[in-house]
Scaffold this motif. Structure first.
Motif, PDB file in Angstrom:
ATOM      1  N   PRO A  95     -49.787  -6.180 -14.845  1.00  0.00           N
ATOM      2  CA  PRO A  95     -49.092  -7.316 -14.225  1.00  0.00           C
ATOM      3  C   PRO A  95     -47.618  -7.008 -13.939  1.00  0.00           C
ATOM      4  O   PRO A  95     -46.985  -6.220 -14.647  1.00  0.00           O
ATOM      5  N   ASN A  96     -47.130  -7.624 -12.876  1.00  0.00           N
ATOM      6  CA  ASN A  96     -45.689  -7.653 -12.555  1.00  0.00           C
ATOM      7  C   ASN A  96     -45.080  -6.351 -12.023  1.00  0.00           C
ATOM      8  O   ASN A  96     -43.865  -6.252 -11.899  1.00  0.00           O
ATOM      9  N   VAL A  97     -45.912  -5.363 -11.703  1.00  0.00           N
ATOM     10  CA  VAL A  97     -45.363  -4.083 -11.230  1.00  0.00           C
ATOM     11  C   VAL A  97     -45.025  -4.132  -9.739  1.00  0.00           C
ATOM     12  O   VAL A  97     -44.357  -3.247  -9.209  1.00  0.00           O
ATOM     13  N   GLY A  98     -45.531  -5.179  -9.028  1.00  0.00           N
ATOM     14  CA  GLY A  98     -45.202  -5.322  -7.610  1.00  0.00           C
ATOM     15  C   GLY A  98     -46.381  -5.069  -6.672  1.00  0.00           C
ATOM     16  O   GLY A  98     -46.180  -4.769  -5.491  1.00  0.00           O
ATOM     17  N   LYS A  99     -47.595  -5.234  -7.160  1.00  0.00           N
ATOM     18  CA  LYS A  99     -48.776  -5.026  -6.304  1.00  0.00           C
ATOM     19  C   LYS A  99     -48.774  -5.988  -5.123  1.00  0.00           C
ATOM     20  O   LYS A  99     -48.962  -5.592  -3.975  1.00  0.00           O
ATOM     21  N   SER A 100     -48.564  -7.276  -5.436  1.00  0.00           N
ATOM     22  CA  SER A 100     -48.603  -8.276  -4.361  1.00  0.00           C
ATOM     23  C   SER A 100     -47.438  -8.065  -3.389  1.00  0.00           C
ATOM     24  O   SER A 100     -47.601  -8.257  -2.184  1.00  0.00           O
ATOM     25  N   SER A 101     -46.305  -7.614  -3.912  1.00  0.00           N
ATOM     26  CA  SER A 101     -45.150  -7.369  -3.028  1.00  0.00           C
ATOM     27  C   SER A 101     -45.471  -6.221  -2.078  1.00  0.00           C
ATOM     28  O   SER A 101     -45.168  -6.291  -0.882  1.00  0.00           O
ATOM     29  N   ILE A 102     -46.102  -5.164  -2.588  1.00  0.00           N
ATOM     30  CA  ILE A 102     -46.466  -4.024  -1.735  1.00  0.00           C
ATOM     31  C   ILE A 102     -47.540  -4.448  -0.734  1.00  0.00           C
ATOM     32  O   ILE A 102     -47.487  -4.112   0.457  1.00  0.00           O
ATOM     33  N   PRO A 111     -45.563 -12.501 -15.034  1.00  0.00           N
ATOM     34  CA  PRO A 111     -46.728 -11.606 -15.073  1.00  0.00           C
ATOM     35  C   PRO A 111     -48.030 -12.407 -15.039  1.00  0.00           C
ATOM     36  O   PRO A 111     -48.111 -13.473 -15.654  1.00  0.00           O
ATOM     37  N   GLY A 112     -49.018 -11.926 -14.320  1.00  0.00           N
ATOM     38  CA  GLY A 112     -50.313 -12.613 -14.239  1.00  0.00           C
ATOM     39  C   GLY A 112     -50.363 -13.611 -13.095  1.00  0.00           C
ATOM     40  O   GLY A 112     -51.177 -14.544 -13.123  1.00  0.00           O
ATOM     41  N   THR A 113     -49.516 -13.423 -12.076  1.00  0.00           N
ATOM     42  CA  THR A 113     -49.497 -14.361 -10.941  1.00  0.00           C
ATOM     43  C   THR A 113     -50.805 -14.287 -10.146  1.00  0.00           C
ATOM     44  O   THR A 113     -51.425 -15.292  -9.840  1.00  0.00           O
ATOM     45  N   THR A 114     -51.222 -13.093  -9.822  1.00  0.00           N
ATOM     46  CA  THR A 114     -52.470 -12.945  -9.051  1.00  0.00           C
ATOM     47  C   THR A 114     -53.638 -12.964 -10.040  1.00  0.00           C
ATOM     48  O   THR A 114     -53.692 -12.148 -10.960  1.00  0.00           O
ATOM     49  N   ARG A 115     -54.580 -13.909  -9.832  1.00  0.00           N
ATOM     50  CA  ARG A 115     -55.693 -14.034 -10.791  1.00  0.00           C
ATOM     51  C   ARG A 115     -56.993 -13.492 -10.207  1.00  0.00           C
ATOM     52  O   ARG A 115     -57.844 -12.978 -10.898  1.00  0.00           O
ATOM     53  N   ASN A 145     -43.172   2.030  -8.163  1.00  0.00           N
ATOM     54  CA  ASN A 145     -42.489   0.995  -7.380  1.00  0.00           C
ATOM     55  C   ASN A 145     -41.115   0.657  -7.986  1.00  0.00           C
ATOM     56  O   ASN A 145     -40.786   1.090  -9.074  1.00  0.00           O
ATOM     57  N   LYS A 146     -40.380  -0.154  -7.267  1.00  0.00           N
ATOM     58  CA  LYS A 146     -39.055  -0.666  -7.665  1.00  0.00           C
ATOM     59  C   LYS A 146     -38.021   0.457  -7.747  1.00  0.00           C
ATOM     60  O   LYS A 146     -37.167   0.481  -8.642  1.00  0.00           O
ATOM     61  N   SER A 147     -38.114   1.405  -6.805  1.00  0.00           N
ATOM     62  CA  SER A 147     -37.158   2.526  -6.809  1.00  0.00           C
ATOM     63  C   SER A 147     -35.739   2.052  -6.492  1.00  0.00           C
ATOM     64  O   SER A 147     -34.781   2.783  -6.704  1.00  0.00           O
ATOM     65  N   ASP A 148     -35.610   0.825  -5.966  1.00  0.00           N
ATOM     66  CA  ASP A 148     -34.274   0.306  -5.621  1.00  0.00           C
ATOM     67  C   ASP A 148     -33.476  -0.108  -6.868  1.00  0.00           C
ATOM     68  O   ASP A 148     -32.264  -0.246  -6.814  1.00  0.00           O
ATOM     69  N   LEU A 149     -34.188  -0.304  -7.988  1.00  0.00           N
ATOM     70  CA  LEU A 149     -33.474  -0.737  -9.199  1.00  0.00           C
ATOM     71  C   LEU A 149     -32.816   0.479  -9.873  1.00  0.00           C
ATOM     72  O   LEU A 149     -33.380   1.579  -9.853  1.00  0.00           O
ATOM     73  N   SER A 209     -40.207   1.432  -2.884  1.00  0.00           N
ATOM     74  CA  SER A 209     -39.776   0.068  -3.197  1.00  0.00           C
ATOM     75  C   SER A 209     -40.413  -0.876  -2.190  1.00  0.00           C
ATOM     76  O   SER A 209     -40.358  -0.624  -0.972  1.00  0.00           O
ATOM     77  N   ALA A 210     -40.989  -1.938  -2.719  1.00  0.00           N
ATOM     78  CA  ALA A 210     -41.624  -2.923  -1.826  1.00  0.00           C
ATOM     79  C   ALA A 210     -40.575  -3.578  -0.923  1.00  0.00           C
ATOM     80  O   ALA A 210     -40.914  -4.145   0.106  1.00  0.00           O
ATOM     81  N   LEU A 211     -39.313  -3.445  -1.313  1.00  0.00           N
ATOM     82  CA  LEU A 211     -38.247  -4.083  -0.530  1.00  0.00           C
ATOM     83  C   LEU A 211     -37.734  -3.177   0.592  1.00  0.00           C
ATOM     84  O   LEU A 211     -36.918  -3.596   1.399  1.00  0.00           O
TER      85      LEU A 211
END
Ligand SMILES: Nc1nc2c(ncn2[C@@H]2O[C@H](COP(=O)(O)OP(=O)(O)OP(=O)(O)O)[C@@H](O)[C@H]2O)c(=O)[nH]1
Ligand SMILES: [Mg+2]
Length: 454
Positions: free
Chosen positions: A227-234, A250-254, A333-337, A357-359
């Protein structure tokens, strides 16, 4: 196969209002039927377009102003006398013209009956007929190219040439069994070389069929991760729209969500999934079960990790699901951080890995291209010539097994009579693939996939 003696009719263009609708007739009485309805008084020669009025043969009332073309057998699509009537595509006009022909004695065609007649009359091979269906249904340029190759009969020609090599071996083998004084025995070493090279060719063709599946069904690309790694964002970034809900909880997508994108003429079915983790939550458990079955069907699995925090035991739960598979990639993911953690994952053999980065649209384009490269683009244009449909694929698998056991038997002192039986089985299997020997039942199954009027 018995040629048909009745005359069939159907509309060849789809339902609905359009400028032109086409009605097709095929069979011995086609010309006679059109003469009974058409006001054109002179003789109707083949392959010319005639303009005139179409009158109801029962009442004499004019139905429409139409163009008529007559194709004389065998120079027609079906190989029979055929007529095409081009009329205005109102549903009333089409129905009235169809009724006129039925009144005269024509029968409404069933799905694929025109193509079935073309096959029976030797105008199309079975592989070509099947490809006509794919051609009609092709949506992308690649699908179109694959089915066009099949219509042109390239796979057919290739399997035919393998069949004739097997045939000459069988002729020599049987000759030497029946007439040992006149025909020398086959040279097993030479025969082995021939069968070996056939086996290589067929295995190569078989190895291309995953590409065929990707082109016809599309590539199934599964995004998984804790959860929360950015799957939905990607997922959203790949789609170019906010389809999946993204939150920092975490756990947004069920459940899983799927959407199609088209990239370089290929359909990509993208799947966003629930985060995988060690949990007692019933909903999450059901979500995980679904992911497990999606993993089995995926063309490629993209495991998403968050590189802004160290890996946790939940990441390794994900790895446990895929580490034995040959088709997974890793995205950090999240290489921008700023707090980037160097990611090295023990015991992982991904087909590629990418820091992204999904962004950032550039890294999302890179990801899209890598997915494409590892599923479709590594194949050459000429490979497309050998792509089979489902029926042909099943026949090809059987043929590859038969050839491989023949190869094994050529190596040992296997009796000539038995070799002849094996060779004959291989030859029959080639004929099944090309459709030269096929049962009526299989044939009906194939042609029922066509639309009426084709
Ligand atoms: N800075 C940054 N934040 C990101 C990136 N990708 C996702 N996020 C954030 O991370 C959080 C989780 O993102 P989601 O896309 O919902 O993650 P998920 O993996 O789908 O999560 P679940 O559905 O709960 O499994 C959100 O707050 C996103 O805005 C990224 O590349 N950079
Ligand atoms: Mg999500």
């Amino acid at each position: 196969m018995i040629p048909n003696d009745d005359t069939i009719v159907a509309r060849a263009t789809p339902n609905g209002v359009a400028a032109i609708g086409i009605i097709r007739l095929s069979g011995v009485l086609s010309l006679q039927y059109i003469r009974s309805c058409f006001t054109f008084s002179k003789a109707i020669s083949p392959n010319k377009v005639y303009i005139g009025y179409f009158n109801d043969p029962e009442t004499g009332e004019t139905i429409d102003h139409v163009c008529v073309t007559y194709f004389q057998n065998p120079k027609s699509y079906t190989g029979e006398d055929s007529v095409e009537v081009h009329c205005h595509s109102s549903s009333y006009v089409i129905k009235a013209i169809l009724n006129s022909f039925v009144f005269l004695g024509a029968r409404l065609a069933t799905s694929g009956e025109f193509s079935k007649r073309a096959y029976i009359n030797g105008k199309l091979s079975l592989t070509q007929s099947e490809s006509v269906i794919d051609l009609i249904h092709s949506e992308t340029k690649l699908q179109h190219q694959v089915s066009l190759n099949r219509v042109q009969g390239k796979l057919y020609t290739h399997i035919q040439s393998i069949r004739s090599q097997l045939m000459s071996l069988l002729e020599q083998l049987e000759g030497s069994i029946d007439f040992p004084d006149e025909v020398p025995p086959i040279n097993r070493k030479d025969a082995y070389h021939i069968i070996h090279s056939i086996s290589n060719e067929l295995n190569h063709i078989l190895s291309l069929q995953d590409l065929g599946k990707s082109i016809s069904d599309g590539v199934h690309c599964l995004l998984i991760g804790k959860p929360n790694v950015g799957k939905s964002s990607i997922f959203n970034a790949l789609l170019g729209e906010n389809r999946s809900i993204v939150t920092e909880t975490p756990g947004t997508t069920r459940d899983y969500i799927t959407e199609r994108i088209d990239y370089n003429n290929v359909h990509f079915h993208m799947y966003d999934t629930a985060g995988l983790r060690d949990s007692d939550d019933v909903i999450e458990f059901l979500g995980m079960q679904k992911i497990q079955s999606l993993i089995k069907q995926a063309t490629i699995i993209v495991w998403v990790c968050d590189q802004s925090t160290p890996l946790t035991s939940d990441d390794f739960i994900v790895l446990d699901h895929i580490k034995h598979l040959p088709n997974y990639a890793i995205v950090f993911n999240k290489s921008d951080l700023s707090s980037n953690h160097v990611m090295t994952i023990p015991n992982a053999a991904p087909i590629f890995q990418l820091s992204c980065s999904a962004l950032d649209s550039h890294s999302i384009s890179c990801l899209k291209h890598l997915i494409y490269e590892h599923t479709v683009s590594s194949f050459q244009d000429h490979d497309l010539e050998f792509l089979c449909n489902i029926r042909q694929h099943a026949c090809l698998k059987t043929l590859v097994c038969l050839i491989s056991s023949l190869l094994d038997r050529l190596n040992v002192t296997y009796h000539d009579d038995m070799l002849a039986i094996d060779l004959r089985n291989c030859i029959n299997s080639c004929s099944e693939l090309t459709g030269d020997t096929i049962t009526e039942e299989v044939l009906d199954g194939i042609f029922s996939r066509f639309c009426v009027g084709k």
